[in-house]
Scaffold this motif. Structure first.
Motif, PDB file in Angstrom:
ATOM      1  N   ARG A 581       0.758  -1.217  -0.102  1.00 45.33           N
ATOM      2  CA  ARG A 581      -0.073   0.045   0.031  1.00 45.33           C
ATOM      3  C   ARG A 581       0.864   1.339   0.106  1.00 45.33           C
ATOM      4  N   GLU A 582       1.944   1.537   0.775  1.00 42.61           N
ATOM      5  CA  GLU A 582       2.676   2.441   0.805  1.00 42.61           C
ATOM      6  C   GLU A 582       4.405   2.151   0.771  1.00 42.61           C
ATOM      7  N   PRO A 583       4.438   2.002  -0.587  1.00 40.26           N
ATOM      8  CA  PRO A 583       5.953   1.436  -0.901  1.00 40.26           C
ATOM      9  C   PRO A 583       6.980   2.402  -0.407  1.00 40.26           C
ATOM     10  N   PHE A 584       6.735   3.631  -0.734  1.00 40.10           N
ATOM     11  CA  PHE A 584       7.595   4.710  -0.283  1.00 40.10           C
ATOM     12  C   PHE A 584       8.191   4.544   1.032  1.00 40.10           C
ATOM     13  N   GLY A 585       6.951   4.531   1.866  1.00 44.26           N
ATOM     14  CA  GLY A 585       7.081   4.456   3.215  1.00 44.26           C
ATOM     15  C   GLY A 585       7.839   3.389   3.657  1.00 44.26           C
ATOM     16  N   MET A 586       7.735   2.215   3.131  1.00 40.47           N
ATOM     17  CA  MET A 586       8.470   1.215   3.414  1.00 40.47           C
ATOM     18  C   MET A 586      10.156   1.232   3.178  1.00 40.47           C
ATOM     19  N   ILE A 587      10.446   1.894   2.043  1.00 43.66           N
ATOM     20  CA  ILE A 587      11.836   2.223   1.863  1.00 43.66           C
ATOM     21  C   ILE A 587      12.275   3.341   2.848  1.00 43.66           C
ATOM     22  N   ALA A 588      11.206   4.362   3.135  1.00 39.97           N
ATOM     23  CA  ALA A 588      11.832   5.416   3.833  1.00 39.97           C
ATOM     24  C   ALA A 588      12.188   4.968   5.282  1.00 39.97           C
ATOM     25  N   ARG A 589      11.594   4.094   5.762  1.00 42.94           N
ATOM     26  CA  ARG A 589      11.711   3.630   7.386  1.00 42.94           C
ATOM     27  C   ARG A 589      13.195   2.884   7.268  1.00 42.94           C
ATOM     28  N   ARG A 590      13.362   2.207   6.245  1.00 40.66           N
ATOM     29  CA  ARG A 590      14.925   1.563   6.041  1.00 40.66           C
ATOM     30  C   ARG A 590      16.058   2.610   6.080  1.00 40.66           C
ATOM     31  N   LEU A 591      15.402   3.753   5.561  1.00 34.25           N
ATOM     32  CA  LEU A 591      16.612   4.884   5.268  1.00 34.25           C
ATOM     33  C   LEU A 591      16.507   5.776   6.566  1.00 34.25           C
ATOM     34  N   GLY A 592      15.607   5.685   7.523  1.00 34.40           N
ATOM     35  CA  GLY A 592      15.500   6.623   8.672  1.00 34.40           C
ATOM     36  C   GLY A 592      14.965   7.996   8.372  1.00 34.40           C
ATOM     37  N   ILE A 593      14.349   7.940   7.312  1.00 33.38           N
ATOM     38  CA  ILE A 593      13.410   9.329   6.765  1.00 33.38           C
ATOM     39  C   ILE A 593      11.866   9.172   6.713  1.00 33.38           C
ATOM     40  N   SER A 594      11.315  10.136   6.522  1.00 34.22           N
ATOM     41  CA  SER A 594       9.894  10.152   6.471  1.00 34.22           C
ATOM     42  C   SER A 594       9.351   9.704   5.004  1.00 34.22           C
ATOM     43  N   ASP A 595       8.361   9.139   4.691  1.00 33.12           N
ATOM     44  CA  ASP A 595       8.069   9.136   3.220  1.00 33.12           C
ATOM     45  C   ASP A 595       7.828  10.151   2.647  1.00 33.12           C
ATOM     46  N   GLY A 596       7.279  11.328   3.068  1.00 34.03           N
ATOM     47  CA  GLY A 596       7.240  12.581   2.411  1.00 34.03           C
ATOM     48  C   GLY A 596       8.524  13.076   2.197  1.00 34.03           C
ATOM     49  N   GLU A 597       9.732  12.993   3.052  1.00 37.24           N
ATOM     50  CA  GLU A 597      10.886  13.395   2.765  1.00 37.24           C
ATOM     51  C   GLU A 597      11.479  12.564   1.520  1.00 37.24           C
ATOM     52  N   LEU A 598      11.269  11.510   1.417  1.00 39.73           N
ATOM     53  CA  LEU A 598      11.792  10.566   0.482  1.00 39.73           C
ATOM     54  C   LEU A 598      11.153  10.866  -1.023  1.00 39.73           C
ATOM     55  N   ILE A 599       9.504  11.063  -0.724  1.00 36.08           N
ATOM     56  CA  ILE A 599       8.982  11.401  -2.338  1.00 36.08           C
ATOM     57  C   ILE A 599       9.403  12.944  -2.754  1.00 36.08           C
ATOM     58  N   ALA A 600       9.807  13.720  -1.723  1.00 36.38           N
ATOM     59  CA  ALA A 600      10.059  15.131  -2.208  1.00 36.38           C
ATOM     60  C   ALA A 600      11.540  15.171  -2.741  1.00 36.38           C
ATOM     61  N   GLN A 601      12.242  14.172  -2.159  1.00 38.53           N
ATOM     62  CA  GLN A 601      13.783  14.147  -2.758  1.00 38.53           C
ATOM     63  C   GLN A 601      13.677  13.347  -4.149  1.00 38.53           C
ATOM     64  N   CYS A 602      12.754  12.399  -4.287  1.00 39.54           N
ATOM     65  CA  CYS A 602      12.531  11.820  -5.662  1.00 39.54           C
ATOM     66  C   CYS A 602      12.147  12.780  -6.622  1.00 39.54           C
ATOM     67  N   ARG A 603      11.291  13.760  -6.271  1.00 40.32           N
ATOM     68  CA  ARG A 603      10.873  14.900  -7.398  1.00 40.32           C
ATOM     69  C   ARG A 603      12.078  15.862  -7.624  1.00 40.32           C
ATOM     70  N   SER A 604      12.764  16.018  -6.309  1.00 37.29           N
ATOM     71  CA  SER A 604      13.961  17.029  -6.582  1.00 37.29           C
ATOM     72  C   SER A 604      15.088  16.016  -7.447  1.00 37.29           C
ATOM     73  N   LEU A 605      15.374  14.993  -7.395  1.00 39.13           N
ATOM     74  CA  LEU A 605      16.232  14.154  -8.277  1.00 39.13           C
ATOM     75  C   LEU A 605      15.667  14.446  -9.841  1.00 39.13           C
ATOM     76  N   LEU A 606      14.445  14.181  -9.950  1.00 41.28           N
ATOM     77  CA  LEU A 606      13.723  14.234 -10.870  1.00 41.28           C
ATOM     78  C   LEU A 606      13.949  15.541 -11.940  1.00 41.28           C
ATOM     79  N   GLU A 607      13.713  16.637 -11.191  1.00 36.12           N
ATOM     80  CA  GLU A 607      14.007  17.968 -11.646  1.00 36.12           C
ATOM     81  C   GLU A 607      15.326  18.417 -12.112  1.00 36.12           C
ATOM     82  N   ARG A 608      16.232  17.649 -11.314  1.00 38.88           N
ATOM     83  CA  ARG A 608      17.813  18.018 -11.571  1.00 38.88           C
ATOM     84  C   ARG A 608      18.335  16.952 -12.677  1.00 38.88           C
ATOM     85  N   GLY A 609      17.550  15.941 -13.034  1.00 41.10           N
ATOM     86  CA  GLY A 609      17.909  14.910 -14.053  1.00 41.10           C
ATOM     87  C   GLY A 609      18.725  14.166 -13.626  1.00 41.10           C
ATOM     88  N   VAL A 610      19.107  13.772 -12.350  1.00 38.75           N
ATOM     89  CA  VAL A 610      19.691  12.728 -11.871  1.00 38.75           C
ATOM     90  C   VAL A 610      18.825  11.485 -11.983  1.00 38.75           C
TER      91      VAL A 610
END
Length: 715
Positions: A581-610
């Protein structure tokens, strides 16, 4: 459900973490143990009761582990009690606390074997990895004390990129200290070991290591018992190698590389020791159980899902009736490629790795490179029984395939968002994607990273391989972690693939090594010098290919400046997105950040072309695009810009680059054309020729896809 796919449980080994306390601070520890006192550990009386219950199920080997079991004050009493109940008792230790006096007490139990962990063959490296100066010398002294007391020694080594190059030295060390067995453990990144994910072996390196172990085991014969642990697909490798040897006329003793019956069993906390009489890879819940310091029963120490607690239920009841163990015993429950693999009865895939990567312990083993026969048959549109698969008239599946290629939602509940667009439930979306994966339409859902933005160097490579060396060359390329897309094409240069190497690497040197190991006649590096287009999606209906994901003015991307958070997210996202149901939340917990932070970082990396795009990788052949032509054009330097932009504008073109030429290869502009048949590819190439006024080109059709995967780029 088929009865033949139900594994009859027989308890062979129990690893018991009798304490989580430890005198060391090891980098890979699954328990993240330290010198802290852990409250709630089982009392002596509770331990005796558990021993009684284990003995009711037969005479399994009992592995006393930790932490470090020797820091527990009543370890000798527990050991003696277990032996009195008819159990064979062994111990997993770091070896540093085994004085002559301790060794004498252990012999009085009597303890049959001690497995001591040594991960490096030198004091400096071992001490750093184990978190304490003098740890190496203390372990070597402990081994000598145990041997002098008459206790067998087994050496365990956790293998990562940090020490895989020392495997021969570690094997020699095990022999020099008089060990009767050597067990390399392939890292399962749990506990403190999560911090070592960046140095975990890639699936290709893992496969190469298992094949090396197979060869060394055959060379060693009876000199020392040598087997990989937490490596269930070693049994598959063994079966494959034995088959190859029989076909080549060699005399093969079945199972010789897996061990000999009647040998000894040792263990490491949470491992699966005792291959000498074990005929299956992952034994979690079928032949092996783990008991934590607080009484939780698990499939193994790395598999952090509880089947029950001995304080609430008897061990016998948990072993016989837990839903966790019963689900592991039914092979029809297995998913992904493990679910369709012809080796699943003897291998089973590592359930702990599946759980850590996907959140579903029944999913496919993420560190296995093998493609099951059923999956390969699905590539041609047929299942293992010869029945064809197609999307037919299922509009929901067609629309779903289009959506997950072009606009996968970066939100907390992406499958719910997809369901809203399709008019179906979240559960149905997840179920449909699982089915599309099983039938070979969807390979994975994950970010596509730009290697240049991450500092990696990449190139297209063309090889001229004689027919007699073609299969060997392809296998070498399949095993290489930096090779992603690999094809045979209808040209004298018959092998084409992309190669990416880390920032400190040298492409010319890497290509020289590949040429030597593959035995090809010629190898050309054709790196991109300008980029006009990359990426498109394949429409699953009859509307043709979708719009281009990214078009460029010709300039190549440059390396991005990455923050520590960027790097953490990049490393954490390089996996198939879990179907929960919440795949980004599962990954975020392993990284020690919130799912909101992870999703925001995904969008930032997309915008920068990474990240180029976040999407599903589709098997385009399965949805009807059975032909692809790599068109290579000889373009005058002054016309490259105009021609590149015109060709890139064609919707059937997925990639368009200017590339460096070579004396034996004059073509400098490359465009990949996809269509439903070769005739249509040629018509599109003719259109490009008319629109650009270029006539000197060749169209190379792929005759075989031998490798296609998204490379992992640790940063």
């Amino acid at each position: 459900m088929s009865d033949s796919n139900i594994i009859t449980p027989k308890l062979q080994l129990v690893a018991w973490e009798i304490t989580r306390g430890c005198n060391l601070f090891c980098a890979h520890c699954r328990a993240a143990s330290d010198g802290t006192h852990y409250s709630g550990e089982l009392t002596s009386g509770e331990c005796f009761k558990v021993v009684d219950q284990i003995a009711e199920l037969g005479k399994p080997i009992l592995i006393l582990s930790g932490g470090e079991p020797l820091v527990r004050h009543d370890v000798y009493e527990i050991g003696r009690y277990a032996v009195a109940k008819g159990l064979r008792v062994v111990m997993g230790s770091n070896g540093t606390l085994i004085t002559a006096e301790v060794a004498a007490h252990l012999k009085e139990i009597p303890l049959s074997r001690i497995s001591v962990s040594l991960d490096f063959p030198t004091p400096e490296l071992q001490d750093k990895f184990r978190g304490q100066k003098g740890a190496y010398e203390a372990a070597i002294a402990g081994i000598a004390n145990a041997r002098k007391a008459g206790i067998e020694i087994q050496i365990n080594s956790t293998i990562t990129k940090l020490n895989v190059g020392y495997l021969n030295d570690l094997l020699a060390l095990a022999q020099s200290v008089g060990a009767c067995a050597f067990h390399p453990f392939l890292l399962v990144p749990t506990g403190r070991g999560k911090g070592l994910e960046s140095v975990a072996l890639s699936p290709q390196e893992y496969e190469k290591t298992l094949n090396w172990i197979y060869d060394r085991k055959k060379e060693l014969g009876e000199a020392i018992f040598f087997k990989p642990t937490c490596s269930p697909h070693f049994l598959r490798v063994t079966k494959q190698r034995e088959k190859e040897e029989r076909l080549s006329g060699m005399t093969v003793k079945p199972g010789a590389a897996m061990g000999h019956p009647g040998g000894h069993h040792g263990g490491h906390p949470g491992g699966h020791p005792g291959m000498e009489s074990i005929t299956r890879g992952c034994l979690a819940g079928t032949g092996f159980a783990f008991i934590s310091h607080r009484g939780d029963v698990q499939g193994c120490g790395y598999f952090n899902v509880s089947a029950g607690n001995v304080r609430g239920k008897s061990f016998v009841d948990i072993w016989n009736n837990s839903s966790l163990f019963n689900s592991l015993r039914d092979l029809d429950n297995y998913k992904g490629k493990c679910g369709i693999c012809e080796y699943r009865k003897i291998c089973g895939g590592c359930r702990a790795r599946a759980y850590e990567e996907t959140g579903d312990y029944l999913e496919g083993e993420p560190y296995c490179v093998y493609e099951p026969a059923a999956s390969r048959q699905a590539e041609s549109g047929r299942d293992a029984k010869g029945d064809s698969h197609s999307l037919g008239t299922n509009d929901v599946d067609k629309k779903l395939l289009n959506l997950i290629q072009s606009e996968f939602p970066l939100v907390r509940e992406p499958y719910h968002a997809l369901g809203e667009k399709l008019g179906v439930s979240e559960d149905e979306v997840i179920s449909r994607i699982k089915e599309l994966k099983a039938k070979g339409f969807v390979r994975q859902i994950s970010p596509v990273f730009d290697p240049r933005r991450l500092g990696y160097r990449s190139t297209l490579v063309a090889m001229k391989a004689p027919a007699s060396r073609l299969e060997q060359a392809e296998q070498t390329l399949i095993d290489h972690p930096g090779v992603s897309h690999g094809y045979e094409r209808n040209h004298k240069f018959n092998l084409w693939f992309t190669l990416a190497i880390p920032p400190a690497g040298d492409i010319a040197e890497e290509l020289r090594k590949l040429s030597d190991s593959t035995g090809v006649e010629t190898a050309l590096a054709l790196p991109a010098t300008r980029l006009f287009k990359i990426g498109t999606y394949f429409s699953s209906d009859n509307e043709g290919m979708g719009s281009a994901a990214m078009q460029f003015d010709g300039a190549l991307p440059v390396e991005a400046v990455l923050s520590d958070l960027d790097k953490k997210v990049v490393n954490g996202l390089q996996q198939d997105l879990p179907l929960v149901r919440e795949p980004f939340g599962m990954i975020a917990r392993r990284l020690g950040i919130s799912d909101g932070e992870l999703i925001a970082q995904c969008r930032s990396l997309l915008e920068r072309g990474v990240i180029r795009r976040f999407s599903a990788s589709i098997n385009h052949r399965r949805i009807g695009y059975t032909a692809n032509a790599m068109t290579c054009w000889d373009v005058p330097p002054g016309k490259v810009d105009e021609a590149g932009k015109k060709i890139a504008a064609l919707r059937e073109v997925s990639h368009c680059y200017e590339r460096k030429t070579d004396g034996s290869w004059p073509y400098n502009l490359f465009a990949m054309i996809h269509a439903r048949d070769e005739e249509m590819c040629r018509k599109i190439a003719d259109t490009a020729s008319r629109e650009t006024g270029l006539s000197n080109y060749v169209a190379l059709f792929s005759t075989k896809e031998f490798k296609k995967m998204r490379i992992k780029y640790p940063v």
